[in-house]
Design a protein around this motif. Structure first.
Motif, PDB file in Angstrom:
ATOM      1  N   GLY A 139       0.818  -1.208   0.000  1.00 21.96           N
ATOM      2  CA  GLY A 139       0.000   0.000   0.000  1.00 21.96           C
ATOM      3  C   GLY A 139       0.848   1.252   0.000  1.00 21.96           C
ATOM      4  N   PHE A 140       0.195   2.384  -0.283  1.00 16.47           N
ATOM      5  CA  PHE A 140       0.861   3.684  -0.314  1.00 16.47           C
ATOM      6  C   PHE A 140      -0.038   4.697   0.378  1.00 16.47           C
ATOM      7  CE2 PHE A 140       2.004   7.799  -2.000  1.00 16.47           C
ATOM      8  CZ  PHE A 140       3.377   7.751  -2.040  1.00 16.47           C
ATOM      9  N   ILE A 141       0.545   5.470   1.279  1.00 19.66           N
ATOM     10  CA  ILE A 141      -0.167   6.520   2.000  1.00 19.66           C
ATOM     11  C   ILE A 141       0.448   7.858   1.606  1.00 19.66           C
ATOM     12  CG2 ILE A 141      -0.751   7.465   4.269  1.00 19.66           C
ATOM     13  CD1 ILE A 141      -1.995   4.725   3.804  1.00 19.66           C
ATOM     14  N   SER A 142      -0.381   8.765   1.093  1.00 19.86           N
ATOM     15  CA  SER A 142       0.089  10.107   0.741  1.00 19.86           C
ATOM     16  C   SER A 142       0.057  10.995   1.979  1.00 19.86           C
ATOM     17  CB  SER A 142      -0.797  10.718  -0.340  1.00 19.86           C
ATOM     18  OG  SER A 142      -0.704   9.994  -1.534  1.00 19.86           O
ATOM     19  N   LYS A 143       1.105  11.785   2.150  1.00 23.79           N
ATOM     20  CA  LYS A 143       1.140  12.771   3.231  1.00 23.79           C
ATOM     21  C   LYS A 143       0.725  14.116   2.654  1.00 23.79           C
ATOM     22  CE  LYS A 143       5.218  10.849   5.538  1.00 23.79           C
ATOM     23  NZ  LYS A 143       6.589  11.195   5.883  1.00 23.79           N
ATOM     24  N   PRO A 144      -0.006  14.912   3.386  1.00 21.21           N
ATOM     25  CA  PRO A 144      -0.631  14.572   4.662  1.00 21.21           C
ATOM     26  C   PRO A 144      -1.707  13.516   4.430  1.00 21.21           C
ATOM     27  CG  PRO A 144      -1.436  16.687   3.894  1.00 21.21           C
ATOM     28  CD  PRO A 144      -0.386  16.245   2.932  1.00 21.21           C
ATOM     29  N   PHE A 145      -1.944  12.718   5.451  1.00 23.12           N
ATOM     30  CA  PHE A 145      -2.862  11.604   5.274  1.00 23.12           C
ATOM     31  C   PHE A 145      -4.131  11.791   6.091  1.00 23.12           C
ATOM     32  CE2 PHE A 145       0.211  10.491   8.561  1.00 23.12           C
ATOM     33  CZ  PHE A 145      -0.585  10.063   9.608  1.00 23.12           C
ATOM     34  N   ASP A 146      -5.182  11.182   5.587  1.00 23.08           N
ATOM     35  CA  ASP A 146      -6.453  11.141   6.279  1.00 23.08           C
ATOM     36  C   ASP A 146      -6.342  10.060   7.360  1.00 23.08           C
ATOM     37  OD1 ASP A 146      -9.539  11.684   6.246  1.00 23.08           O
ATOM     38  OD2 ASP A 146      -9.314   9.492   6.216  1.00 23.08           O
ATOM     39  N   ILE A 147      -6.611  10.410   8.589  1.00 25.54           N
ATOM     40  CA  ILE A 147      -6.433   9.484   9.710  1.00 25.54           C
ATOM     41  C   ILE A 147      -7.276   8.221   9.543  1.00 25.54           C
ATOM     42  CG2 ILE A 147      -6.834   9.178  12.181  1.00 25.54           C
ATOM     43  CD1 ILE A 147      -5.924  12.122  12.505  1.00 25.54           C
ATOM     44  N   LYS A 148      -8.524   8.399   9.199  1.00 23.65           N
ATOM     45  CA  LYS A 148      -9.404   7.236   9.048  1.00 23.65           C
ATOM     46  C   LYS A 148      -8.918   6.326   7.921  1.00 23.65           C
ATOM     47  CE  LYS A 148     -14.227   5.924   8.768  1.00 23.65           C
ATOM     48  NZ  LYS A 148     -15.608   6.358   8.781  1.00 23.65           N
ATOM     49  N   ALA A 149      -8.513   6.913   6.810  1.00 25.57           N
ATOM     50  CA  ALA A 149      -8.005   6.120   5.678  1.00 25.57           C
ATOM     51  C   ALA A 149      -6.718   5.392   6.069  1.00 25.57           C
ATOM     52  CB  ALA A 149      -7.773   7.010   4.464  1.00 25.57           C
ATOM     53  N   PHE A 150      -5.862   6.056   6.822  1.00 28.68           N
ATOM     54  CA  PHE A 150      -4.619   5.432   7.277  1.00 28.68           C
ATOM     55  C   PHE A 150      -4.923   4.221   8.152  1.00 28.68           C
ATOM     56  CE2 PHE A 150      -1.454   5.070  10.706  1.00 28.68           C
ATOM     57  CZ  PHE A 150      -0.351   4.697   9.955  1.00 28.68           C
ATOM     58  N   LEU A 151      -5.791   4.399   9.135  1.00 26.43           N
ATOM     59  CA  LEU A 151      -6.127   3.294  10.034  1.00 26.43           C
ATOM     60  C   LEU A 151      -6.821   2.149   9.290  1.00 26.43           C
ATOM     61  CD1 LEU A 151      -7.256   5.295  13.188  1.00 26.43           C
ATOM     62  CD2 LEU A 151      -5.111   4.050  12.845  1.00 26.43           C
ATOM     63  N   ASN A 152      -7.657   2.487   8.337  1.00 28.45           N
ATOM     64  CA  ASN A 152      -8.299   1.437   7.528  1.00 28.45           C
ATOM     65  C   ASN A 152      -7.269   0.649   6.728  1.00 28.45           C
ATOM     66  OD1 ASN A 152     -10.914   1.977   8.398  1.00 28.45           O
ATOM     67  ND2 ASN A 152     -11.354   3.347   6.702  1.00 28.45           N
ATOM     68  N   GLU A 153      -6.285   1.344   6.174  1.00 24.24           N
ATOM     69  CA  GLU A 153      -5.234   0.665   5.399  1.00 24.24           C
ATOM     70  C   GLU A 153      -4.402  -0.246   6.296  1.00 24.24           C
ATOM     71  OE1 GLU A 153      -3.196  -0.458   2.016  1.00 24.24           O
ATOM     72  OE2 GLU A 153      -4.926   0.884   2.074  1.00 24.24           O
ATOM     73  N   VAL A 154      -4.083   0.227   7.483  1.00 26.79           N
ATOM     74  CA  VAL A 154      -3.327  -0.593   8.445  1.00 26.79           C
ATOM     75  C   VAL A 154      -4.128  -1.851   8.783  1.00 26.79           C
ATOM     76  CG1 VAL A 154      -2.508  -0.700  10.842  1.00 26.79           C
ATOM     77  CG2 VAL A 154      -1.954   1.296   9.411  1.00 26.79           C
ATOM     78  N   LYS A 155      -5.378  -1.663   9.136  1.00 24.38           N
ATOM     79  CA  LYS A 155      -6.233  -2.801   9.505  1.00 24.38           C
ATOM     80  C   LYS A 155      -6.343  -3.792   8.344  1.00 24.38           C
ATOM     81  CE  LYS A 155     -10.843  -3.759  11.389  1.00 24.38           C
ATOM     82  NZ  LYS A 155     -10.446  -4.931  12.048  1.00 24.38           N
ATOM     83  N   GLN A 156      -6.513  -3.297   7.148  1.00 26.66           N
ATOM     84  CA  GLN A 156      -6.622  -4.162   5.979  1.00 26.66           C
ATOM     85  C   GLN A 156      -5.353  -4.990   5.780  1.00 26.66           C
ATOM     86  OE1 GLN A 156      -7.660  -2.134   2.342  1.00 26.66           O
ATOM     87  NE2 GLN A 156      -6.963  -3.827   1.092  1.00 26.66           N
ATOM     88  N   GLN A 157      -4.199  -4.398   5.983  1.00 25.58           N
ATOM     89  CA  GLN A 157      -2.934  -5.095   5.774  1.00 25.58           C
ATOM     90  C   GLN A 157      -2.675  -6.116   6.879  1.00 25.58           C
ATOM     91  OE1 GLN A 157      -1.363  -4.989   2.980  1.00 25.58           O
ATOM     92  NE2 GLN A 157      -2.662  -3.347   2.236  1.00 25.58           N
ATOM     93  N   ILE A 158      -3.053  -5.816   8.097  1.00 25.19           N
ATOM     94  CA  ILE A 158      -2.770  -6.721   9.211  1.00 25.19           C
ATOM     95  C   ILE A 158      -3.800  -7.839   9.300  1.00 25.19           C
ATOM     96  CG2 ILE A 158      -2.721  -6.868  11.728  1.00 25.19           C
ATOM     97  CD1 ILE A 158      -1.105  -4.391  11.795  1.00 25.19           C
ATOM     98  N   ASP A 159      -5.038  -7.532   9.010  1.00 19.88           N
ATOM     99  CA  ASP A 159      -6.098  -8.541   9.115  1.00 19.88           C
ATOM    100  C   ASP A 159      -6.191  -9.252   7.804  1.00 19.88           C
ATOM    101  OD1 ASP A 159      -6.534  -7.621  11.677  1.00 19.88           O
ATOM    102  OD2 ASP A 159      -8.249  -6.411  11.108  1.00 19.88           O
TER     103      ASP A 159
END
Length: 119
Positions: free
Chosen positions: A99-119
């Motif tokens: 995945g790729f996160i653009s800065k500045p990042f949307d907090i909710k989108a960041f957390l969703n991406e993290v959850k998607q990658q870990i789960d």
């Protein structure tokens, strides 16, 4: 047991924000400000996810991504690249990351991406 996330980010404000967000979600977070410190930790504990800034003081996060994905011991670890430069998202070497996160990042989108990658 909490899932471990390693964050390779040299900007203190960003690393503190990411740490706060991830700890609030129940993750065990280790932050590294340079490639050398991450390399020392790698031998001790592999994370469930690696979040890497592209522009680092001692190298390029894309190189770290390629290194981890070419090593059988670490290729299974999902990687999220982060950068303020959107062009890196389309860099051929960025394809090593999940995945790729653009800065500045949307907090909710960041957390969703993290959850998607870990789960």
């Amino acid at each position: 047991m909490k899932k471990a996330i390693h964050v390779l980010e040299d900007d203190v404000d960003i690393s503190e924000l990411i740490t706060f967000l991830l700890v609030e979600q129940g993750y065990d977070v280790s932050v590294f400000s340079n490639i050398a410190s991450l390399a020392r930790q790698r031998a001790e504990q592999l994370p469930a996810l690696l979040v890497i800034d592209v522009m680092l003081p001692d190298g390029n996060g894309l190189d770290i991504c390629e290194t981890w994905k070419s090593d059988p011991a670490t290729r299974h670890v999902p990687i999220l690249l982060m950068s303020a430069y959107e062009d890196y998202k389309h860099d051929a070497r960025a394809k090593c990351a999940e995945g790729f996160i653009s800065k500045p990042f949307d907090i909710k989108a960041f957390l969703n991406e993290v959850k998607q990658q870990i789960d």
